[in-house]
Design a protein around this motif. Structure first.
Motif, PDB file in Angstrom:
ATOM      1  N   GLY A   1       0.784  -0.824   0.015  1.00  0.00           N
ATOM      2  CA  GLY A   1       0.376  -0.157  -0.553  1.00  0.00           C
ATOM      3  C   GLY A   1       0.604   1.315   0.288  1.00  0.00           C
ATOM      4  O   GLY A   1       0.216   2.334  -0.560  1.00  0.00           O
ATOM      5  N   ARG A   2       2.033   0.972  -0.474  1.00  0.00           N
ATOM      6  CA  ARG A   2       2.238   2.132   0.500  1.00  0.00           C
ATOM      7  C   ARG A   2       3.150   2.878  -1.419  1.00  0.00           C
ATOM      8  O   ARG A   2       2.967   2.942  -2.334  1.00  0.00           O
ATOM      9  CB  ARG A   2       4.260   2.385   0.988  1.00  0.00           C
ATOM     10  N   ASN A   3       3.066   4.366  -1.176  1.00  0.00           N
ATOM     11  CA  ASN A   3       3.569   5.423  -2.191  1.00  0.00           C
ATOM     12  C   ASN A   3       4.806   5.341  -2.664  1.00  0.00           C
ATOM     13  O   ASN A   3       5.473   5.196  -1.941  1.00  0.00           O
ATOM     14  CB  ASN A   3       3.080   6.360  -2.418  1.00  0.00           C
ATOM     15  N   ILE A   4       4.734   4.833  -4.256  1.00  0.00           N
ATOM     16  CA  ILE A   4       6.609   4.683  -4.638  1.00  0.00           C
ATOM     17  C   ILE A   4       6.665   5.773  -5.734  1.00  0.00           C
ATOM     18  O   ILE A   4       5.489   5.571  -6.530  1.00  0.00           O
ATOM     19  CB  ILE A   4       7.349   3.393  -4.766  1.00  0.00           C
ATOM     20  N   ILE A   5       7.992   6.652  -5.593  1.00  0.00           N
ATOM     21  CA  ILE A   5       8.559   7.264  -6.918  1.00  0.00           C
ATOM     22  C   ILE A   5       9.370   6.626  -7.753  1.00  0.00           C
ATOM     23  O   ILE A   5      10.165   5.871  -7.138  1.00  0.00           O
ATOM     24  CB  ILE A   5       8.546   8.697  -6.761  1.00  0.00           C
ATOM     25  N   ASP A   6       9.567   7.235  -8.476  1.00  0.00           N
ATOM     26  CA  ASP A   6      11.005   7.330 -10.024  1.00  0.00           C
ATOM     27  C   ASP A   6      11.976   8.133  -9.178  1.00  0.00           C
ATOM     28  O   ASP A   6      11.936   8.926  -8.621  1.00  0.00           O
ATOM     29  CB  ASP A   6      11.146   7.820 -10.691  1.00  0.00           C
ATOM     30  N   GLY A   7      13.531   8.237 -10.187  1.00  0.00           N
ATOM     31  CA  GLY A   7      14.431   8.577  -9.535  1.00  0.00           C
ATOM     32  C   GLY A   7      14.260  10.625  -9.635  1.00  0.00           C
ATOM     33  O   GLY A   7      14.461  11.098  -9.112  1.00  0.00           O
ATOM     34  N   SER A   8      13.252  10.692 -10.845  1.00  0.00           N
ATOM     35  CA  SER A   8      12.646  12.063 -10.617  1.00  0.00           C
ATOM     36  C   SER A   8      11.571  12.823 -10.034  1.00  0.00           C
ATOM     37  O   SER A   8      11.374  13.249  -9.846  1.00  0.00           O
ATOM     38  CB  SER A   8      12.534  11.959 -12.295  1.00  0.00           C
TER      39      SER A   8
ATOM     40  N   GLY B   1       2.820   4.970  -8.843  1.00  0.00           N
ATOM     41  CA  GLY B   1       1.938   3.969  -8.103  1.00  0.00           C
ATOM     42  C   GLY B   1       2.067   3.127  -6.621  1.00  0.00           C
ATOM     43  O   GLY B   1       3.068   3.998  -5.284  1.00  0.00           O
ATOM     44  N   HIS B   2       1.369   2.353  -5.999  1.00  0.00           N
ATOM     45  CA  HIS B   2       1.356   1.749  -4.195  1.00  0.00           C
ATOM     46  C   HIS B   2       1.998   0.098  -4.885  1.00  0.00           C
ATOM     47  O   HIS B   2       1.897  -0.546  -5.938  1.00  0.00           O
ATOM     48  CB  HIS B   2       0.066   2.430  -3.955  1.00  0.00           C
ATOM     49  N   ILE B   3       2.371  -0.259  -3.515  1.00  0.00           N
ATOM     50  CA  ILE B   3       2.834  -1.540  -3.822  1.00  0.00           C
ATOM     51  C   ILE B   3       1.785  -2.725  -3.235  1.00  0.00           C
ATOM     52  O   ILE B   3       0.989  -2.220  -2.854  1.00  0.00           O
ATOM     53  CB  ILE B   3       4.571  -1.787  -2.729  1.00  0.00           C
ATOM     54  N   VAL B   4       1.840  -3.729  -4.497  1.00  0.00           N
ATOM     55  CA  VAL B   4       0.593  -3.883  -3.711  1.00  0.00           C
ATOM     56  C   VAL B   4       0.888  -5.782  -4.137  1.00  0.00           C
ATOM     57  O   VAL B   4       0.125  -6.713  -3.942  1.00  0.00           O
ATOM     58  CB  VAL B   4      -0.453  -4.377  -5.304  1.00  0.00           C
ATOM     59  N   ASP B   5       2.635  -6.168  -3.747  1.00  0.00           N
ATOM     60  CA  ASP B   5       2.871  -7.147  -3.808  1.00  0.00           C
ATOM     61  C   ASP B   5       4.243  -7.275  -4.020  1.00  0.00           C
ATOM     62  O   ASP B   5       5.118  -6.084  -4.025  1.00  0.00           O
ATOM     63  CB  ASP B   5       2.301  -8.325  -5.202  1.00  0.00           C
ATOM     64  N   ILE B   6       4.582  -8.418  -3.393  1.00  0.00           N
ATOM     65  CA  ILE B   6       6.009  -8.441  -2.908  1.00  0.00           C
ATOM     66  C   ILE B   6       6.860  -9.332  -3.790  1.00  0.00           C
ATOM     67  O   ILE B   6       6.508 -10.329  -3.387  1.00  0.00           O
ATOM     68  CB  ILE B   6       6.388  -8.463  -1.813  1.00  0.00           C
ATOM     69  N   VAL B   7       8.443  -9.565  -4.555  1.00  0.00           N
ATOM     70  CA  VAL B   7       8.808 -10.444  -5.091  1.00  0.00           C
ATOM     71  C   VAL B   7      10.095 -10.889  -3.714  1.00  0.00           C
ATOM     72  O   VAL B   7      10.973 -10.201  -3.790  1.00  0.00           O
ATOM     73  CB  VAL B   7       9.465 -10.276  -6.396  1.00  0.00           C
ATOM     74  N   ALA B   8      10.277 -11.817  -3.772  1.00  0.00           N
ATOM     75  CA  ALA B   8      11.753 -12.066  -2.375  1.00  0.00           C
ATOM     76  C   ALA B   8      11.933 -13.630  -2.574  1.00  0.00           C
ATOM     77  O   ALA B   8      11.444 -14.612  -3.140  1.00  0.00           O
ATOM     78  CB  ALA B   8      11.168 -12.631  -1.025  1.00  0.00           C
ATOM     79  N   ASP B   9      12.800 -14.231  -2.918  1.00  0.00           N
ATOM     80  CA  ASP B   9      13.818 -14.593  -2.823  1.00  0.00           C
ATOM     81  C   ASP B   9      14.404 -15.726  -1.746  1.00  0.00           C
ATOM     82  O   ASP B   9      14.899 -14.839  -0.550  1.00  0.00           O
ATOM     83  CB  ASP B   9      15.461 -14.032  -3.906  1.00  0.00           C
ATOM     84  N   GLY B  10      15.005 -16.561  -1.304  1.00  0.00           N
ATOM     85  CA  GLY B  10      15.373 -17.471  -0.234  1.00  0.00           C
ATOM     86  C   GLY B  10      17.074 -17.167  -0.236  1.00  0.00           C
ATOM     87  O   GLY B  10      18.196 -17.475  -1.091  1.00  0.00           O
TER      88      GLY B  10
END
Length: 96
Positions: free
Chosen positions: A15-22, A27-36
């Motif tokens: 749900g957190r809003n994110i921005i690009d380098g500029s 948008g807002h985070i809707v899912d997370i990708v994680a690796d072991g």
């Protein structure tokens, strides 16, 4: 955010809003990708973000999930079209 810098909970990100380098909204985070990790911990490698509406269809918004063709078509047209995968190294949080 989590008090321990090494510990991150999904609820800290979703749900957190994110921005690009500029500084433009991504948008807002809707899912997370994680690796072991070799020590048995999960490491966040990317997030899925969208500026549009978001809904879940039992994982059908993910490319690797296959199912009944009608659900797959709806997921591709409705849920996936605005979803962007953002590498964790590029995630910048907007001021809430």
């Amino acid at each position: 955010m989590a008090s321990d810098q090494d510990t991150l909970r999904a609820s800290d990100l979703l749900g957190r809003n994110i921005i690009d380098g500029s500084g433009r909204p991504r948008g807002h985070i809707v899912d997370i990708v994680a690796d072991g990790h070799e020590r048995g911990h999960l490491e966040v490698t990317a997030v899925l973000a969208t500026a549009g509406p978001w809904g879940r269809l039992l994982g059908y918004e993910r490319d690797e999930v296959r199912g009944p063709w009608i659900i797959e078509v709806l997921a591709r047209r409705v849920l996936r079209r605005h979803v962007k995968r953002v590498p964790w190294s590029q995630v910048r949080f907007a001021e809430d």
